[in-house]
Motif scaffolding. Structure first.
Motif, PDB file in Angstrom:
ATOM      1  N   ALA A 103     -22.752 -19.924 -66.025  1.00  0.00           N
ATOM      2  CA  ALA A 103     -22.262 -21.297 -65.884  1.00  0.00           C
ATOM      3  C   ALA A 103     -22.593 -22.107 -67.128  1.00  0.00           C
ATOM      4  O   ALA A 103     -21.765 -22.894 -67.616  1.00  0.00           O
ATOM      5  CB  ALA A 103     -22.884 -21.943 -64.646  1.00  0.00           C
ATOM      6  N   ILE A 106     -20.166 -21.327 -69.895  1.00  0.00           N
ATOM      7  CA  ILE A 106     -18.856 -21.966 -69.700  1.00  0.00           C
ATOM      8  C   ILE A 106     -18.928 -23.446 -70.046  1.00  0.00           C
ATOM      9  O   ILE A 106     -18.073 -23.978 -70.774  1.00  0.00           O
ATOM     10  CB  ILE A 106     -18.378 -21.770 -68.249  1.00  0.00           C
ATOM     11  CG1 ILE A 106     -18.130 -20.289 -67.965  1.00  0.00           C
ATOM     12  CG2 ILE A 106     -17.110 -22.586 -67.994  1.00  0.00           C
ATOM     13  CD1 ILE A 106     -17.811 -19.986 -66.519  1.00  0.00           C
ATOM     14  N   LEU A 107     -19.931 -24.137 -69.550  1.00  0.00           N
ATOM     15  CA  LEU A 107     -20.060 -25.576 -69.811  1.00  0.00           C
ATOM     16  C   LEU A 107     -20.176 -25.864 -71.293  1.00  0.00           C
ATOM     17  O   LEU A 107     -19.646 -26.862 -71.791  1.00  0.00           O
ATOM     18  CB  LEU A 107     -21.268 -26.134 -69.064  1.00  0.00           C
ATOM     19  CG  LEU A 107     -21.207 -26.092 -67.533  1.00  0.00           C
ATOM     20  CD1 LEU A 107     -22.503 -26.609 -66.937  1.00  0.00           C
ATOM     21  CD2 LEU A 107     -20.016 -26.880 -67.010  1.00  0.00           C
ATOM     22  N   VAL A 114     -10.655 -23.449 -66.101  1.00  0.00           N
ATOM     23  CA  VAL A 114     -11.238 -22.129 -65.895  1.00  0.00           C
ATOM     24  C   VAL A 114     -10.357 -21.389 -64.904  1.00  0.00           C
ATOM     25  O   VAL A 114     -10.007 -21.925 -63.847  1.00  0.00           O
ATOM     26  CB  VAL A 114     -12.687 -22.219 -65.360  1.00  0.00           C
ATOM     27  CG1 VAL A 114     -13.223 -20.839 -64.998  1.00  0.00           C
ATOM     28  CG2 VAL A 114     -13.596 -22.881 -66.394  1.00  0.00           C
ATOM     29  N   GLU A 129     -18.737 -22.082 -58.641  1.00  0.00           N
ATOM     30  CA  GLU A 129     -17.645 -22.976 -58.246  1.00  0.00           C
ATOM     31  C   GLU A 129     -18.164 -24.404 -58.096  1.00  0.00           C
ATOM     32  O   GLU A 129     -17.535 -25.362 -58.559  1.00  0.00           O
ATOM     33  CB  GLU A 129     -17.035 -22.483 -56.940  1.00  0.00           C
ATOM     34  CG  GLU A 129     -15.818 -23.252 -56.492  1.00  0.00           C
ATOM     35  CD  GLU A 129     -15.192 -22.679 -55.238  1.00  0.00           C
ATOM     36  OE1 GLU A 129     -14.369 -23.380 -54.622  1.00  0.00           O
ATOM     37  OE2 GLU A 129     -15.519 -21.534 -54.870  1.00  0.00           O
ATOM     38  N   LEU A 132     -18.880 -25.981 -61.584  1.00  0.00           N
ATOM     39  CA  LEU A 132     -17.663 -26.367 -62.300  1.00  0.00           C
ATOM     40  C   LEU A 132     -17.050 -27.631 -61.703  1.00  0.00           C
ATOM     41  O   LEU A 132     -16.623 -28.534 -62.436  1.00  0.00           O
ATOM     42  CB  LEU A 132     -16.659 -25.224 -62.279  1.00  0.00           C
ATOM     43  CG  LEU A 132     -17.060 -23.958 -63.044  1.00  0.00           C
ATOM     44  CD1 LEU A 132     -16.001 -22.873 -62.870  1.00  0.00           C
ATOM     45  CD2 LEU A 132     -17.280 -24.256 -64.522  1.00  0.00           C
ATOM     46  N   ILE A 137     -14.545 -29.797 -64.122  1.00  0.00           N
ATOM     47  CA  ILE A 137     -13.721 -28.794 -64.803  1.00  0.00           C
ATOM     48  C   ILE A 137     -12.777 -28.149 -63.792  1.00  0.00           C
ATOM     49  O   ILE A 137     -13.223 -27.555 -62.811  1.00  0.00           O
ATOM     50  CB  ILE A 137     -14.604 -27.714 -65.453  1.00  0.00           C
ATOM     51  CG1 ILE A 137     -15.507 -28.345 -66.516  1.00  0.00           C
ATOM     52  CG2 ILE A 137     -13.746 -26.610 -66.065  1.00  0.00           C
ATOM     53  CD1 ILE A 137     -16.523 -27.382 -67.099  1.00  0.00           C
ATOM     54  N   LEU A 139     -10.554 -25.604 -61.748  1.00  0.00           N
ATOM     55  CA  LEU A 139     -10.731 -24.185 -61.486  1.00  0.00           C
ATOM     56  C   LEU A 139      -9.532 -23.682 -60.706  1.00  0.00           C
ATOM     57  O   LEU A 139      -9.083 -24.318 -59.756  1.00  0.00           O
ATOM     58  CB  LEU A 139     -12.016 -23.958 -60.691  1.00  0.00           C
ATOM     59  CG  LEU A 139     -12.297 -22.554 -60.167  1.00  0.00           C
ATOM     60  CD1 LEU A 139     -12.486 -21.561 -61.305  1.00  0.00           C
ATOM     61  CD2 LEU A 139     -13.530 -22.575 -59.261  1.00  0.00           C
TER      62      LEU A 139
END
Length: 361
Positions: A103, A106-107, A114, A129, A132, A137, A139
């Motif tokens: 995570a 990704i951040l 995503v 999940e 995000l 963000i 998803l």
């Protein structure tokens, strides 16, 4: 090579694809699970949690790598070559399973979208999940494990999503209609008894036996007229050699790839077909398979793993399965032509071998 018009042949079926709504600069789409995904603008920094989505993107835009900020599960793409439409040094945020996805990684990439598959991010309230969504963000999922959803609908939804996100809706409709036409052609050509089929995932020389599950592969085998080993309702299941011997498959289909050639058949774009056949013969010679009806009858085949994992490759897999499972009624099926039609969409075509047979001349 088949031109782009070939995608429209027999492909007038309606497309139940995710819809794209524009409100100012923003867009709104539905992913394959039916989730509504709102984006303030067309995404320019996409993170793929399932690298196989690159294939769908590459059929719609010439430089899909330019739209990526990072990705995970890169070995699942398994192209066997380094020059296929993805930039070198693209940040990797995970390996081959959901528990490896970072995570924080990704951040740090500040993505504006995503994209996941159910394989790499099972939907339903995971920690990732939640992280995000808390970060704002968007998803989306492009692959699910809905056994009840026909293969054509899965392709419709996946390509409809990417067509909307990449602003290529017409091209996406053409691709999905072409795929449905191929599924219909295979279904029409595969009449008669359904042969007992063992499709092995993660085929390796020193272990046995991982059977393909119905939730992921059942629909494609239904189209091709095969009786898949009743092993799992999910991705796949481990069974003992005794269970495979008792099933006694009439057709054996292995999966291969470009990584770890000392452990599995080398079947992937750009590899040596003869070495791939040697690996396929070695897989079929394991104790649980060497005396099977499939091996004794010469009905041993292998596929590149990408045919099973990338939604857009499913029509090619259907042609292969139809020809292998029903060699009499499916004799006119030609996966080579199907691949040529698909390759016409890629800026850099996928070379063989994508499938092999031991009885090939």
């Amino acid at each position: 090579m088949v031109g782009r018009r070939g995608f429209l042949t027999g492909g007038a079926a309606a497309l139940a694809a995710p819809r794209l709504a524009r409100a100012g600069a923003g867009i709104e789409v539905r992913d394959v699970l039916g989730n509504r995904v709102a984006l303030p603008a067309p995404p320019e920094r996409i993170v793929l949690l399932d690298a196989t989505d690159l294939i769908s993107m590459a059929a719609l835009i010439a430089e899909p790598g330019a739209r990526l900020a990072g990705w995970a599960s890169v070995p699942r793409l398994d192209l066997g070559r380094a020059d296929w439409l993805a930039p070198e040094g693209l940040p990797v945020v995970g390996k081959l399973s959901p528990d490896t996805v970072s995570a924080e990684g990704i951040l740090a990439l500040s993505p504006d979208l995503v994209v996941a598959s159910a394989y790499m991010l099972p939907p339903g309230g995971s920690v990732l999940e939640s992280v995000l969504r808390a970060a704002g963000i968007p998803l989306a999922w492009t692959g699910g494990h809905d056994r009840a959803l026909p293969a054509g609908d899965k392709l419709d939804r996946a390509m409809g999503f990417w067509g909307a996100v990449l602003d290529r809706p017409q091209a996406a409709r053409e691709l999905a209609a072409w795929g449905r036409a191929r599924f219909d052609a295979v279904r029409a050509a595969t009449s008669g008894p359904r042969p007992r089929t063992y499709m092995e995932i993660m085929s390796t020389y020193d272990t046995c036996c991982w059977a393909a599950g119905h939730a992921f592969w059942g629909g494609i085998f239904e189209i091709a007229g095969g009786h898949l080993l009743e092993a799992s309702d999910g991705w796949g299941a481990k069974l003992g050699p005794e269970g495979l011997i008792a099933f006694d498959p009439e057709v054996y289909i292995a999966t291969g790839g470009s990584f770890a050639p000392e452990l599995q058949p080398g079947i992937a774009p750009g590899l040596d077909p003869e070495q791939g056949r040697e690996g396929l013969a070695r897989a079929a010679a394991r104790p649980a398979l060497k005396d099977s009806t499939a091996t004794r009858a010469g009905r041993v085949h292998g596929i590149w793993s990408g045919l099973a994992t990338a939604p857009l490759m499913a029509p090619v897999l259907a042609d292969c399965l139809g020809a292998w499972l029903h060699p009499e009624t499916g004799a006119e099926l030609d996966p080579g032509s199907t691949l040529a039609a698909l390759n016409d969409r890629f800026a850099s075509p996928l070379p063989g071998p994508l499938w092999l047979s031991l009885d090939a001349t």
